[in-house]
Motif scaffolding. Structure first.
Motif, short mmCIF file in Angstrom:
data_model
loop_
_atom_site.label_atom_id
_atom_site.label_comp_id
_atom_site.label_asym_id
_atom_site.label_seq_id
_atom_site.Cartn_x
_atom_site.Cartn_y
_atom_site.Cartn_z
N MET B 23 0.93 -1.22 -0.03
CA MET B 23 -0.04 0.12 0.11
C MET B 23 0.74 1.22 0.19
O MET B 23 0.54 2.21 -0.85
N ALA B 24 1.72 1.26 0.86
CA ALA B 24 2.80 2.50 0.93
C ALA B 24 3.60 2.56 -0.36
O ALA B 24 3.52 3.82 -0.97
N LYS B 25 3.89 1.55 -1.27
CA LYS B 25 4.80 1.78 -2.21
C LYS B 25 3.74 2.28 -3.40
O LYS B 25 4.12 3.03 -4.10
N SER B 26 2.51 1.71 -3.35
CA SER B 26 1.34 2.14 -4.58
C SER B 26 1.18 3.71 -4.28
O SER B 26 0.83 4.23 -5.12
N PRO B 31 -0.52 11.80 -5.51
CA PRO B 31 -0.21 12.99 -4.83
C PRO B 31 -1.07 13.23 -3.58
O PRO B 31 -0.89 14.05 -2.92
N ASN B 32 -2.05 12.70 -3.77
CA ASN B 32 -3.08 12.77 -2.56
C ASN B 32 -2.82 11.96 -1.26
O ASN B 32 -3.11 12.40 -0.33
N GLN B 33 -1.84 10.93 -1.49
CA GLN B 33 -1.67 10.26 -0.35
C GLN B 33 -0.27 10.54 0.26
O GLN B 33 0.63 10.29 -0.60
N SER B 173 -0.51 19.18 9.38
CA SER B 173 -1.75 19.67 8.69
C SER B 173 -1.39 20.62 7.45
O SER B 173 -2.17 20.57 6.28
N GLU B 174 -0.49 21.10 7.66
CA GLU B 174 0.19 21.88 6.69
C GLU B 174 0.61 21.19 5.42
O GLU B 174 0.31 21.53 4.17
N VAL B 175 1.21 19.74 5.71
CA VAL B 175 1.55 18.96 4.57
C VAL B 175 0.36 18.35 3.87
O VAL B 175 0.24 18.30 2.83
N THR B 176 -0.71 18.09 4.74
CA THR B 176 -1.70 17.24 4.03
C THR B 176 -2.85 18.12 3.70
O THR B 176 -3.59 17.93 2.71
N GLY B 177 -2.48 19.62 3.70
CA GLY B 177 -3.58 20.58 3.50
C GLY B 177 -5.00 20.43 3.96
O GLY B 177 -5.99 21.09 3.74
N LYS B 178 -5.06 19.84 5.03
CA LYS B 178 -6.36 19.53 5.76
C LYS B 178 -6.35 20.02 7.26
O LYS B 178 -5.37 19.62 7.95
#
Ligand SMILES: Nc1ncnc2c1ncn2[C@@H]1O[C@H](COP(=O)(O)OP(=O)(O)OP(=O)(O)O)[C@@H](O)[C@H]1O
Ligand code: SF4
Ligand SMILES: [Mg+2]
Lengths: 274, 413
Positions: B23-26, B31-33, B173-178
């Motif tokens: 999962m991590a590799k995929s 860009p959203n994960q 949250s700055e990195v995730t944008g949420k």
């Protein structure tokens, strides 16, 4: 005549040693031969040598206990035990109040603390490189063009000693060559080399916790230069048994004797009960 | 040891870990994960709560070690000028980052969007993560955990941790944008808490004689608590393992034909020599039943305030074995000797890990002199095979076991 005999075989990296004991624990004979990489063969040689010397037949030897680096390669053994156990046992048998054993062999050096009853306590081995061992001295003797037996006397009669800063066999060799090129006398260099070994072993012994009386075993105990420096640096007397090199083999033999006695006791209990 | 009964849960763990890495590799190309690389002692719950996938370079390096590819990867870092004296995990990870070589399906870890470094395990990670920042050019969150010299952790250090964890939430949250989801976070903390307790209970089951598994097994079963604590999958896995161990205890299944001696292990495993060590100790009928290393992942602060989960978490991240001085370590070691009925302790003097190995000689002396516990020191390295010799280590183990055996016989007699 003893009803049976026991043999201790110490197959080290430098030498093979054998000791033959009778049932009372009396040591009848010993033999020492260089190993030169032929572990099995040299073990057989020392074994045959003492049998021939004493006239004891192979069948009369009830147990053969092996120790040393080649302990598991030897065929027809009763049991193998490590050098730590055997040197400790041999030293304790030689002198029961011994509390500390320093064994310096060809390949490694060991410091062993003995409990008052002779059991092995803490121990340390220097085994990462040949510095601080007999092999180091052998290499240096060759470099200096002198005989190993001469080193001790040379060292203790030299007032001066060279400072050998490197403890690595390879670097120390080039250091020695450059000292000679600068006109340093050979005895001073030899004394410096013995001191370098003693310093190394001092580190090892301190980690275990130096506790006198101290016995030195292994072939390097025959080198008076190293013995002298060790007693100066440790500020303790070094007790050297008459044949320090065979203490491991002696200990192995004694362990064998104890094993036989113990199993005889068990047998007696069983026969009494039935 | 032909009749050794294998632990069934191992297969399940491999599946769980395989799935996680897949999962991590995929996610690498999504860009959203977001993906974060984090130190083993880092506050991962914040990442899980924010939906960021954590990757543990230390765990990946250990995998490289067990797969025996760490030497070649370390050499890549060494060619770039990283010293051989640097921790072999750092060398493995940096070598992997530079070359793309690694143990995850034949390649390196998925690239990070974020780095999280907490120095509660050592100071090495500080410089290591700065290096990663230079390589990947992504934000680095640094959590400074003060070393605790005494037995009791200092309240002002807990305050300091708490402030940093709050700041970390904002940075993540700055990195995730949420916005950071506090409810999700509380849930995650609870899941983490349950997993940590389970992991401790599992290790405590090894107090039973014979131990239903040994430390070489716990080294392997450690992976989920390191990487997945805070997830439901982690709890499910350890529940399965615990149930199986209880079953083994019920049936009297151990790991040796005859468990005569019980030993503790200190410091990281020697990853590339697990099999050798396990066999050598088995030959002497000795089982390793507890290790400070695997217990490091279940430390909870002593007087943690459960009514305030963030505060409790701040205290927990100071509470590890390796973040403490010698008095604390002495207490832990002697409790293990008592609770696990140990006949001796094996200490891996680990060239890589100074933070762990410092003071071992002193602790060994204390165990020997004050408590009469025989201690064996083995000089090695967790990942660098050049520090190892079978012959020499085997010899030390044999001599030590002869000593332990004769001591035990004497005590019985
Ligand atoms: N007569 C002598 N004078 C000085 N040194 C000697 C003498 N005989 C032997 N040695 C030293 O003893 C060393 C060998 O010691 P020993 O026989 O105890 O080694 P070993 O048991 O084979 O080795 P190890 O225990 O390290 O495997 C030699 O390397 C040499 O330095
Ligand atoms: S130095 Fe020790 S604690 Fe730090 S990363 Fe390396 S192994 Fe881990
Ligand atoms: Mg020897």
């Amino acid at each position: 005549m003893s009803a049976y005999y026991v043999m201790g075989l110490d197959i080290g990296s430098a030498t093979a040693k054998a000791v033959l004991l009778d049932e009372s624990g009396y040591s009848l004979a010993f033999a020492v031969r260089p190993t030169r990489g032929r572990l099995v063969q040299s073990a057989e040689e020392v074994k045959q040598e003492i049998l021939a010397h004493t006239g004891v037949s192979e069948e009369a030897v009830k147990a053969i206990i092996t120790t040393g680096y080649g302990r598991d390669i030897v065929q027809n053994k009763t049991k193998s035990l490590t050098e730590i156990t055997c040197h400790a046992r041999g030293a304790y048998a030689t002198m029961p109040n011994i509390r500390f054993v320093i064994d310096i062999g060809g390949q490694d050096s060991k410091a062993i603390l003995l409990e008052p009853d002779g059991q092995v306590g803490r121990f340390e081995m220097n085994d990462k490189c040949a510095a601080g061992t007999g092999r180091f001295l052998e290499v240096m003797a060759r470099t200096l063009g002198i005989h190993l037996d001469e080193m001790g006397d040379m060292a203790i009669h030299s007032e001066k000693y060279s400072k050998i800063s490197s403890t690595c066999t390879v670097f120390a060799e080039s250091e020695v060559i450059s000292l000679l090129a600068q006109g340093e006398e050979i005895p001073a260099v030899v004394s410096g080399l013995c001191r370098a070994i003693a310093e190394r072993v001092y580190g090892l012994a301190s980690r275990v916790g130096i506790t006198p009386p101290i016995m030195m075993t292994g072939g390097v105990a025959k080198n008076k230069g190293v013995v002298n420096w060790l007693s100066r640096i440790l500020n303790q007397e070094m007790i050297i048994p008459p044949e320090p090199q065979i203490i491991g083999a002696l200990g192995a033999g004694i362990m064998g004797l104890e094993m036989i006695k113990k199993s005889n006791e068990k047998m007696n209990i069983i026969t009494q009960n039935t | 040891m032909s009749q050794r009964v294998p632990i069934r849960a191992t297969a399940k763990m491999k599946e769980l870990m395989g799935f996680y890495y897949m999962m991590a590799k995929s996610a690498e190309n999504d860009p959203n994960q977001k993906i974060a690389w984090i130190t083993s002692g880092g506050p991962v719950e914040i990442l899980h709560a924010a939906g960021v996938i954590p990757i543990y370079p230390e765990n990946v390096a250990a995998m490289a070690g067990t797969m025996k590819i760490s030497d070649e990867i370390c050499a890549i870092a060494e060619e770039q000028g990283f010293s051989r004296d640097l921790c072999s995990y750092a060398r493995t990870d940096i070598g992997s980052a530079l070359s793309g070589k690694g143990p995850i399906m034949g390649s390196a870890s998925p690239k990070p969007d974020l780095l999280v470094c907490c120095n509660n395990i050592c100071g090495t990670v500080t410089k290591w993560y700065e290096e990663l920042q230079r390589i990947f050019n992504v934000p680095l969150i640094f959590i400074d955990a003060p070393f605790q010299y005494g037995i009791k952790d200092r309240p002002e250090a807990i305050d300091y941790m708490e402030a940093q964890l709050r700041r970390m939430m904002e940075q993540v949250s700055e990195v995730t944008g949420k916005p950071f989801d506090m409810d999700k976070f509380m849930e995650t903390l609870e899941l983490s808490d349950r997993a940590v307790k389970l992991w401790r209970e599992i290790q405590d089951l090894l107090q039973h004689k014979p131990a239903p598994m040994n430390s070489f097994d716990t080294f392997i079963h450690l992976a989920p608590i390191v990487t997945l604590r805070g997830t439901q999958g982690c709890i499910e896995y350890y529940e399965t393992l615990k149930a199986e161990l209880l079953e083994r205890i019920e049936q009297g299944i151990g790991t040796l034909e005859k468990e005569e001696y019980r030993l503790g292990w200190d410091n990281l495993p020697v990853w590339f020599k697990i099999k050798f060590l396990s066999e050598r100790f088995s030959q002497h009928n000795a089982a390793l039943v507890v290790s400070t290393y695997t217990r490091s992942f279940c430390y909870q602060a002593e007087d943690r305030d459960i009514s305030n989960p963030l505060r409790a978490m701040s205290a927990d991240y100071l509470a590890g074995y390796i973040n403490h001085g010698l008095d604390f370590r002495e207490r832990e070691l002697t409790e293990m000797v008592r609770d696990f009925s140990l006949d001796g302790f094996v200490m891996h003097s680990n060239r890589s890990c100074r933070a762990y190995s410092f003071g071992q000689y002193e602790l060994a002396r204390t165990l020997e002199d004050k408590y009469g516990v025989p201690v064996l020191l083995i000089e090695a390295d967790q990942n660098d095979t050049r520090m190892w010799s079978d012959e020499q280590v085997g010899n030390r183990i044999d001599a030590f076991m002869e000593r332990v055996a004769s001591k035990k016989q004497r005590n019985i007699a």
